[in-house]
Design a protein around this motif. Structure first.
Motif, mmCIF file in Angstrom:
data_model
loop_
_atom_site.group_PDB
_atom_site.id
_atom_site.type_symbol
_atom_site.label_atom_id
_atom_site.label_comp_id
_atom_site.label_asym_id
_atom_site.label_seq_id
_atom_site.Cartn_x
_atom_site.Cartn_y
_atom_site.Cartn_z
ATOM 1 N N ILE A 1 0.818 -1.216 0.000
ATOM 2 C CA ILE A 1 0.000 0.000 0.000
ATOM 3 C C ILE A 1 0.852 1.267 0.000
ATOM 4 N N THR A 2 2.136 1.163 0.345
ATOM 5 C CA THR A 2 2.992 2.345 0.228
ATOM 6 C C THR A 2 3.341 2.636 -1.234
ATOM 7 N N MET A 3 3.002 1.710 -2.122
ATOM 8 C CA MET A 3 3.307 1.891 -3.541
ATOM 9 C C MET A 3 2.051 1.949 -4.413
ATOM 10 N N ASP A 4 0.882 1.727 -3.838
ATOM 11 C CA ASP A 4 -0.333 1.556 -4.634
ATOM 12 C C ASP A 4 -1.527 2.286 -4.004
ATOM 13 N N PRO A 5 -1.861 3.518 -4.478
ATOM 14 C CA PRO A 5 -1.087 4.293 -5.450
ATOM 15 C C PRO A 5 0.131 4.930 -4.777
ATOM 16 N N ARG A 6 1.137 5.247 -5.555
ATOM 17 C CA ARG A 6 2.386 5.793 -5.005
ATOM 18 C C ARG A 6 2.110 7.167 -4.380
ATOM 19 N N PRO A 7 2.391 7.330 -3.091
ATOM 20 C CA PRO A 7 2.078 8.604 -2.433
ATOM 21 C C PRO A 7 3.073 9.695 -2.808
ATOM 22 N N GLU A 8 2.647 10.924 -2.623
ATOM 23 C CA GLU A 8 3.521 12.080 -2.797
ATOM 24 C C GLU A 8 3.543 12.855 -1.485
ATOM 25 N N GLU B 1 9.252 -9.109 -5.179
ATOM 26 C CA GLU B 1 9.580 -9.291 -6.598
ATOM 27 C C GLU B 1 9.732 -10.772 -6.918
ATOM 28 N N LYS B 2 10.410 -11.504 -6.055
ATOM 29 C CA LYS B 2 10.612 -12.938 -6.268
ATOM 30 C C LYS B 2 9.276 -13.676 -6.316
ATOM 31 N N ASP B 3 8.320 -13.244 -5.481
ATOM 32 C CA ASP B 3 7.008 -13.894 -5.425
ATOM 33 C C ASP B 3 6.061 -13.427 -6.534
ATOM 34 N N GLY B 4 6.516 -12.470 -7.360
ATOM 35 C CA GLY B 4 5.670 -11.968 -8.432
ATOM 36 C C GLY B 4 4.657 -10.920 -7.992
ATOM 37 N N GLU B 5 4.808 -10.414 -6.748
ATOM 38 C CA GLU B 5 3.886 -9.382 -6.255
ATOM 39 C C GLU B 5 4.282 -7.990 -6.741
ATOM 40 N N LEU B 6 5.531 -7.814 -7.158
ATOM 41 C CA LEU B 6 6.013 -6.551 -7.701
ATOM 42 C C LEU B 6 6.572 -6.796 -9.091
ATOM 43 N N THR B 7 6.387 -5.829 -9.960
ATOM 44 C CA THR B 7 6.942 -5.924 -11.308
ATOM 45 C C THR B 7 7.744 -4.667 -11.603
ATOM 46 N N ARG B 8 8.705 -4.795 -12.501
ATOM 47 C CA ARG B 8 9.518 -3.652 -12.917
ATOM 48 C C ARG B 8 9.009 -3.149 -14.255
ATOM 49 N N THR B 9 8.808 -1.845 -14.340
ATOM 50 C CA THR B 9 8.401 -1.214 -15.586
ATOM 51 C C THR B 9 9.371 -0.097 -15.906
ATOM 52 N N ARG B 10 9.467 0.227 -17.188
ATOM 53 C CA ARG B 10 10.341 1.324 -17.616
ATOM 54 C C ARG B 10 9.594 2.640 -17.517
ATOM 55 N N GLU C 1 6.461 -1.602 -9.357
ATOM 56 C CA GLU C 1 5.039 -1.377 -9.098
ATOM 57 C C GLU C 1 4.385 -2.676 -8.655
ATOM 58 N N PRO C 2 3.315 -2.589 -7.860
ATOM 59 C CA PRO C 2 2.594 -3.805 -7.487
ATOM 60 C C PRO C 2 1.967 -4.464 -8.718
ATOM 61 N N ALA C 3 2.075 -5.776 -8.797
ATOM 62 C CA ALA C 3 1.439 -6.522 -9.879
ATOM 63 C C ALA C 3 -0.045 -6.710 -9.556
ATOM 64 N N ASP C 4 -0.820 -7.035 -10.562
ATOM 65 C CA ASP C 4 -2.255 -7.270 -10.368
ATOM 66 C C ASP C 4 -2.452 -8.692 -9.854
ATOM 67 N N THR C 5 -2.361 -8.835 -8.544
ATOM 68 C CA THR C 5 -2.428 -10.150 -7.915
ATOM 69 C C THR C 5 -3.475 -10.149 -6.805
ATOM 70 N N ALA C 6 -3.774 -11.344 -6.314
ATOM 71 C CA ALA C 6 -4.691 -11.459 -5.181
ATOM 72 C C ALA C 6 -4.102 -10.761 -3.952
ATOM 73 N N GLY C 7 -2.768 -10.812 -3.809
ATOM 74 C CA GLY C 7 -2.125 -10.139 -2.681
ATOM 75 C C GLY C 7 -2.326 -8.634 -2.713
ATOM 76 N N ARG C 8 -2.216 -8.057 -3.906
ATOM 77 C CA ARG C 8 -2.439 -6.612 -4.045
ATOM 78 C C ARG C 8 -3.882 -6.264 -3.715
ATOM 79 N N ARG C 9 -4.815 -7.078 -4.188
ATOM 80 C CA ARG C 9 -6.233 -6.798 -3.912
ATOM 81 C C ARG C 9 -6.554 -6.937 -2.431
ATOM 82 N N ARG C 10 -5.902 -7.916 -1.781
ATOM 83 C CA ARG C 10 -6.133 -8.091 -0.346
ATOM 84 C C ARG C 10 -5.593 -6.896 0.434
ATOM 85 N N ALA C 11 -4.406 -6.438 0.083
ATOM 86 C CA ALA C 11 -3.830 -5.273 0.752
ATOM 87 C C ALA C 11 -4.705 -4.045 0.543
ATOM 88 N N ALA C 12 -5.195 -3.870 -0.686
ATOM 89 C CA ALA C 12 -6.058 -2.725 -0.980
ATOM 90 C C ALA C 12 -7.361 -2.806 -0.193
#
Length: 201
Positions: A10-17, A99-108, A120-131
């Protein structure tokens, strides 16, 4: 997923300012681990000290590593000392693990492929649960997020944490983050004074 992993997401989704500082996040992650260990019956809190119990029930490598690092001899470790010791570079360990678990992905980011990688967080069940925990203002996650400057709009009439030990840990996280900010401010002042000294009158 553990509370620490949910907090990282949740500190990355959405990324706070402005973005959450890595030191602040590491301290909060250590606190989140301790709360999960409390809930698993792996530790208890006696005053301001962490008393180890059995191994954590959760099959999570990072939480298992946290349990393995507990001080198991009296007088046991103070909560604030644990936060600083366990929290050292902990955000980097969680990023690597997610990243190893596929919960985070790298984008350019940037034009073509010249920009730097962004995680960035990947679109996973873990991300939805955190949200869902964040959006439902789950008290523990909300309190830890507040410590690092996210979701700081908690009202006084919202339900509390409901557990004295958890409340003690969350308070220690807030104190540690404030202490870290005081250190940053002191260094900024010292660096400015040093720069002025070299510039001269």
């Amino acid at each position: 997923m553990t509370t620490a992993k949910d907090l990282f997401i949740i500190t990355m989704d959405p990324r706070p300012e402005p973005p959450v500082g890595q030191g602040d996040l590491s301290l909060a992650l250590a606190g989140a681990e301790l709360i999960d260990l409390l809930r698993a019956g792996a530790v208890t809190v006696d005053g301001d000290r962490i008393v180890p119990g059995g191994p954590p029930a959760a099959d999570d490598p990072l939480l298992g590593d946290a349990a393995a690092q507990l001080t198991r001899q009296p007088p046991y470790e103070r909560i604030d000392d644990w936060l600083w010791r366990r929290g050292r570079d902990l955000s980097a360990a969680y990023q690597a693990g997610l990243e190893k678990d596929g919960e985070l992905t790298r984008t350019r980011s940037g034009r073509l492929s010249l920009g730097s990688d962004r995680v960035e967080p990947a679109d996973t069940a873990g991300r939805r649960r955190a949200a869902a925990r964040r959006d439902g203002r789950e008290p523990v996650l909300t309190a830890l997020a507040s410590a690092v400057g996210i979701d700081d709009g908690r009202s006084d009439d919202e339900p509390g944490l409901g557990d004295e030990a958890v409340t003690t840990v969350v308070a220690a996280v807030h104190d540690a983050v404030m202490e870290l900010e005081a250190v940053r401010q002191r260094r900024t002042i010292e660096n400015a004074s040093f720069a002025n000294l070299w510039r001269g009158p």
